[in-house]
Design a protein around this motif. Structure first.
Motif, PDB file in Angstrom:
ATOM      1  N   LEU A 103       0.803  -1.222   0.000  1.00 56.33           N
ATOM      2  CA  LEU A 103       0.000   0.000   0.000  1.00 56.33           C
ATOM      3  C   LEU A 103       0.838   1.276   0.000  1.00 56.33           C
ATOM      4  CD1 LEU A 103      -2.917  -1.066   2.388  1.00 56.33           C
ATOM      5  CD2 LEU A 103      -3.030  -0.706  -0.084  1.00 56.33           C
ATOM      6  N   PRO A 104       1.956   1.343   0.757  1.00 57.68           N
ATOM      7  CA  PRO A 104       2.790   2.555   0.664  1.00 57.68           C
ATOM      8  C   PRO A 104       3.334   2.786  -0.743  1.00 57.68           C
ATOM      9  CG  PRO A 104       3.334   1.321   2.645  1.00 57.68           C
ATOM     10  CD  PRO A 104       2.426   0.447   1.837  1.00 57.68           C
ATOM     11  N   LEU A 105       3.613   1.708  -1.480  1.00 57.56           N
ATOM     12  CA  LEU A 105       4.078   1.850  -2.862  1.00 57.56           C
ATOM     13  C   LEU A 105       2.982   2.475  -3.724  1.00 57.56           C
ATOM     14  CD1 LEU A 105       5.817  -1.632  -3.363  1.00 57.56           C
ATOM     15  CD2 LEU A 105       6.883   0.555  -2.762  1.00 57.56           C
ATOM     16  N   ALA A 106       1.735   2.076  -3.474  1.00 59.89           N
ATOM     17  CA  ALA A 106       0.611   2.648  -4.211  1.00 59.89           C
ATOM     18  C   ALA A 106       0.499   4.143  -3.947  1.00 59.89           C
ATOM     19  CB  ALA A 106      -0.680   1.932  -3.823  1.00 59.89           C
ATOM     20  N   CYS A 107       0.702   4.528  -2.698  1.00 59.12           N
ATOM     21  CA  CYS A 107       0.631   5.955  -2.350  1.00 59.12           C
ATOM     22  C   CYS A 107       1.760   6.743  -3.020  1.00 59.12           C
ATOM     23  CB  CYS A 107       0.686   6.126  -0.834  1.00 59.12           C
ATOM     24  SG  CYS A 107      -0.770   5.495   0.021  1.00 59.12           S
ATOM     25  N   ALA A 108       2.934   6.120  -3.134  1.00 55.67           N
ATOM     26  CA  ALA A 108       4.045   6.783  -3.818  1.00 55.67           C
ATOM     27  C   ALA A 108       3.700   7.024  -5.290  1.00 55.67           C
ATOM     28  CB  ALA A 108       5.308   5.935  -3.703  1.00 55.67           C
ATOM     29  N   LEU A 109       3.029   6.065  -5.902  1.00 54.44           N
ATOM     30  CA  LEU A 109       2.620   6.221  -7.294  1.00 54.44           C
ATOM     31  C   LEU A 109       1.516   7.267  -7.440  1.00 54.44           C
ATOM     32  CD1 LEU A 109       2.622   2.516  -8.557  1.00 54.44           C
ATOM     33  CD2 LEU A 109       4.301   4.304  -9.026  1.00 54.44           C
ATOM     34  N   MET A 110       0.670   7.407  -6.425  1.00 52.87           N
ATOM     35  CA  MET A 110      -0.332   8.484  -6.439  1.00 52.87           C
ATOM     36  C   MET A 110       0.349   9.848  -6.355  1.00 52.87           C
ATOM     37  SD  MET A 110      -3.240   7.295  -3.708  1.00 52.87           S
ATOM     38  CE  MET A 110      -3.512   5.562  -3.369  1.00 52.87           C
ATOM     39  N   LEU A 111       1.439   9.907  -5.595  1.00 51.30           N
ATOM     40  CA  LEU A 111       2.111  11.170  -5.284  1.00 51.30           C
ATOM     41  C   LEU A 111       2.850  11.752  -6.489  1.00 51.30           C
ATOM     42  CD1 LEU A 111       2.550  12.922  -2.736  1.00 51.30           C
ATOM     43  CD2 LEU A 111       4.690  11.679  -2.381  1.00 51.30           C
ATOM     44  N   ILE A 112       3.430  10.890  -7.308  1.00 48.81           N
ATOM     45  CA  ILE A 112       4.268  11.354  -8.416  1.00 48.81           C
ATOM     46  C   ILE A 112       3.506  12.260  -9.389  1.00 48.81           C
ATOM     47  CG2 ILE A 112       5.597  10.608 -10.432  1.00 48.81           C
ATOM     48  CD1 ILE A 112       6.452   8.146  -8.776  1.00 48.81           C
ATOM     49  N   PRO A 113       2.327  11.845  -9.899  1.00 45.40           N
ATOM     50  CA  PRO A 113       1.603  12.754 -10.807  1.00 45.40           C
ATOM     51  C   PRO A 113       1.204  14.068 -10.129  1.00 45.40           C
ATOM     52  CG  PRO A 113       0.715  10.529 -10.935  1.00 45.40           C
ATOM     53  CD  PRO A 113       1.632  10.557  -9.774  1.00 45.40           C
ATOM     54  N   ALA A 114       0.836  13.988  -8.843  1.00 42.89           N
ATOM     55  CA  ALA A 114       0.442  15.206  -8.122  1.00 42.89           C
ATOM     56  C   ALA A 114       1.607  16.183  -8.046  1.00 42.89           C
ATOM     57  CB  ALA A 114      -0.043  14.841  -6.721  1.00 42.89           C
ATOM     58  N   LEU A 115       2.824  15.671  -7.812  1.00 41.27           N
ATOM     59  CA  LEU A 115       4.006  16.537  -7.782  1.00 41.27           C
ATOM     60  C   LEU A 115       4.259  17.169  -9.143  1.00 41.27           C
ATOM     61  CD1 LEU A 115       6.481  14.440  -5.596  1.00 41.27           C
ATOM     62  CD2 LEU A 115       5.654  16.749  -5.087  1.00 41.27           C
ATOM     63  N   LEU A 116       4.159  16.360 -10.205  1.00 45.45           N
ATOM     64  CA  LEU A 116       4.405  16.855 -11.557  1.00 45.45           C
ATOM     65  C   LEU A 116       3.366  17.901 -11.973  1.00 45.45           C
ATOM     66  CD1 LEU A 116       5.332  13.509 -13.370  1.00 45.45           C
ATOM     67  CD2 LEU A 116       6.886  15.299 -12.573  1.00 45.45           C
ATOM     68  N   MET A 117       2.179  17.824 -11.382  1.00 39.86           N
ATOM     69  CA  MET A 117       1.110  18.762 -11.710  1.00 39.86           C
ATOM     70  C   MET A 117       1.097  19.975 -10.782  1.00 39.86           C
ATOM     71  SD  MET A 117      -1.872  15.910 -12.380  1.00 39.86           S
ATOM     72  CE  MET A 117      -3.212  17.101 -12.561  1.00 39.86           C
ATOM     73  N   GLY A 118       2.124  20.084  -9.922  1.00 42.73           N
ATOM     74  CA  GLY A 118       2.232  21.235  -9.036  1.00 42.73           C
ATOM     75  C   GLY A 118       1.318  21.189  -7.838  1.00 42.73           C
ATOM     76  N   GLY A 119       1.033  20.006  -7.351  1.00 46.50           N
ATOM     77  CA  GLY A 119       0.107  19.859  -6.231  1.00 46.50           C
ATOM     78  C   GLY A 119       0.717  20.080  -4.863  1.00 46.50           C
ATOM     79  N   ALA A 120       2.051  20.299  -4.803  1.00 48.71           N
ATOM     80  CA  ALA A 120       2.721  20.463  -3.503  1.00 48.71           C
ATOM     81  C   ALA A 120       2.536  21.873  -2.961  1.00 48.71           C
ATOM     82  CB  ALA A 120       4.206  20.133  -3.636  1.00 48.71           C
ATOM     83  N   SER A 121       1.294  22.203  -2.658  1.00 44.09           N
ATOM     84  CA  SER A 121       0.994  23.514  -2.077  1.00 44.09           C
ATOM     85  C   SER A 121      -0.042  23.341  -0.973  1.00 44.09           C
ATOM     86  CB  SER A 121       0.463  24.466  -3.144  1.00 44.09           C
ATOM     87  OG  SER A 121      -0.703  23.938  -3.761  1.00 44.09           O
ATOM     88  N   LEU A 122      -0.083  24.300  -0.069  1.00 45.60           N
ATOM     89  CA  LEU A 122      -1.003  24.195   1.064  1.00 45.60           C
ATOM     90  C   LEU A 122      -2.414  24.615   0.664  1.00 45.60           C
ATOM     91  CD1 LEU A 122       1.035  25.575   4.095  1.00 45.60           C
ATOM     92  CD2 LEU A 122       0.087  23.269   3.861  1.00 45.60           C
ATOM     93  N   PRO A 123      -3.405  23.774   0.931  1.00 47.67           N
ATOM     94  CA  PRO A 123      -4.790  24.168   0.675  1.00 47.67           C
ATOM     95  C   PRO A 123      -5.305  25.079   1.779  1.00 47.67           C
ATOM     96  CG  PRO A 123      -4.732  21.954   1.587  1.00 47.67           C
ATOM     97  CD  PRO A 123      -3.298  22.395   1.429  1.00 47.67           C
ATOM     98  N   GLU A 124      -6.493  25.592   1.611  1.00 48.87           N
ATOM     99  CA  GLU A 124      -7.139  26.368   2.661  1.00 48.87           C
ATOM    100  C   GLU A 124      -7.297  25.491   3.906  1.00 48.87           C
ATOM    101  OE1 GLU A 124      -8.010  29.531   2.666  1.00 48.87           O
ATOM    102  OE2 GLU A 124      -7.315  29.889   0.612  1.00 48.87           O
ATOM    103  N   TRP A 125      -7.232  26.134   5.101  1.00 50.41           N
ATOM    104  CA  TRP A 125      -7.277  25.365   6.342  1.00 50.41           C
ATOM    105  C   TRP A 125      -8.576  24.554   6.476  1.00 50.41           C
ATOM    106  CZ3 TRP A 125      -4.823  22.691   9.487  1.00 50.41           C
ATOM    107  CH2 TRP A 125      -5.309  22.370  10.763  1.00 50.41           C
ATOM    108  N   SER A 126      -9.674  25.083   5.980  1.00 53.76           N
ATOM    109  CA  SER A 126     -10.942  24.351   6.062  1.00 53.76           C
ATOM    110  C   SER A 126     -10.856  23.039   5.279  1.00 53.76           C
ATOM    111  CB  SER A 126     -12.091  25.207   5.523  1.00 53.76           C
ATOM    112  OG  SER A 126     -11.847  25.583   4.172  1.00 53.76           O
ATOM    113  N   ASP A 127     -10.192  23.079   4.121  1.00 61.45           N
ATOM    114  CA  ASP A 127     -10.008  21.853   3.338  1.00 61.45           C
ATOM    115  C   ASP A 127      -8.932  20.966   3.950  1.00 61.45           C
ATOM    116  OD1 ASP A 127     -11.960  22.542   1.564  1.00 61.45           O
ATOM    117  OD2 ASP A 127     -10.600  23.261   0.002  1.00 61.45           O
ATOM    118  N   MET A 128      -7.901  21.585   4.525  1.00 62.40           N
ATOM    119  CA  MET A 128      -6.817  20.813   5.117  1.00 62.40           C
ATOM    120  C   MET A 128      -7.317  19.991   6.296  1.00 62.40           C
ATOM    121  SD  MET A 128      -3.695  20.200   4.493  1.00 62.40           S
ATOM    122  CE  MET A 128      -2.368  19.265   5.240  1.00 62.40           C
TER     123      MET A 128
END
Length: 306
Positions: free
Chosen positions: A183-208
């Motif tokens: 399962l951690p490997l699956a999460c790593a594979l989920m993370l890679i596209p999100a990083l490439l798409m610029g997802g490494a940013s903080l959301p609003e606190w209500s969403d966080m």
């Protein structure tokens, strides 16, 4: 008591509990305004951290060997889980939840076919009947929502049942091996596209806050338990239990936002519950009769190995 419980019943209880923990997922996805890439980045990072910690605490230095024992599942399941997660989140943002659930509920049929063709996993006639009736019930539940939302969401959602079916069937084919370690490997594979798409940013606190609750509590429990299900059940039956998410998710939306289910939703939900309960009771009756005669239960798959 747990040790003496039939394997099939264990599988139903484990998977059912996992589905219960997974049921708020669609509601949380719909209830946040963060873009998909950011949502998936934090979801994958937080979920993967918890699941990796659990795997390390359970296996410690034996973790690489535990992953190696997964065989084909170590390669196929992480990719399938990651694709399914992206498909689920993106489709729920693009189209009505009902559209996604209808397509998702094709997973048991796809899993049954994959298991039969590639892994010689023959399902009982009873299981095929239950699958067909439950899929029909799920379609009734969400019939009122069909046609709403972006049609592209329907195309994105098509990957979801295939991914779910591949994961549960391949994991089940490993004959009792613990595939939760991948399962951690699956999460790593989920993370890679999100990083490439610029997802490494903080959301609003209500969403966080919603992301923290979902990814640190509900999802780790759900993923771990559902991934444990194939140790005890064929992949198609694990996918079948996931149909309960349709009922639970609908009830959560009703409770949270006051969206009253339609008459068809009540009928479809009642059909699913009745069919699953009836099938489980019939299995228990048969197993009790066999146990009374001193005969082993031929439906028990190979006992799980550590």
């Amino acid at each position: 008591m747990w040790e003496r419980m039939p394997l099939r019943l264990k599988g139903y209880l484990i998977t059912g509990t996992g589905v219960l923990m997974l049921s708020p997922d669609a509601l949380f996805v719909k209830d946040t305004e963060t873009d998909v890439a950011t949502f998936m980045f934090w979801r994958a990072l937080l979920l993967g951290s918890v699941l990796l910690l659990v795997a390390v605490l359970r296996y410690r230095s034996e973790l690489p060997q535990a992953i190696k024992r997964c065989g084909l599942a170590a390669w196929v399941c992480p990719l399938a889980i990651a694709c399914g997660a992206w498909s689920f989140v993106a489709a729920n943002r693009l189209t009505a939840a009902g559209n996604v659930l209808v397509i998702q509920n094709m997973a048991p049929l796809i899993a049954g076919v994959i298991g039969l063709i590639f892994f010689s996993q023959k399902l009982r006639l009873q299981t095929w009947i239950v699958i067909i009736l439950c899929v029909f019930g799920a379609v009734l539940m969400v019939a009122g929502e069909m046609g709403a939302g972006n049609p592209i969401g329907l195309i994105v959602a098509l990957a979801l049942p295939v991914a779910m079916a591949l994961n549960t069937t391949v994991a089940s084919a490993q004959r009792g091996v613990d595939t939760t370690v991948i399962l951690p490997l699956a999460c790593a594979l989920m993370l890679i596209p999100a990083l490439l798409m610029g997802g490494a940013s903080l959301p609003e606190w209500s969403d966080m806050k919603r992301l923290l609750l979902l990814s640190l509590f509900f999802l780790p429990c759900a993923y771990f338990l559902i991934q444990s299900g194939p140790r005890y059940l064929p992949g198609a039956e694990v996918s079948l239990m996931l149909l309960l998410e349709t009922i639970l998710g609908t009830l959560l939306v009703w409770w949270w936002v006051g969206e009253l289910p339609t008459t068809l939703a009540f009928i479809g939900g009642g059909l699913i519950l009745s069919v699953l309960a009836g099938s489980a009771l019939l299995d228990l009756y048969r197993m009790n009769r066999k146990a009374a005669r001193g005969a082993p239960d031929p439906r028990e798959i190979t006992r799980p190995t550590d």
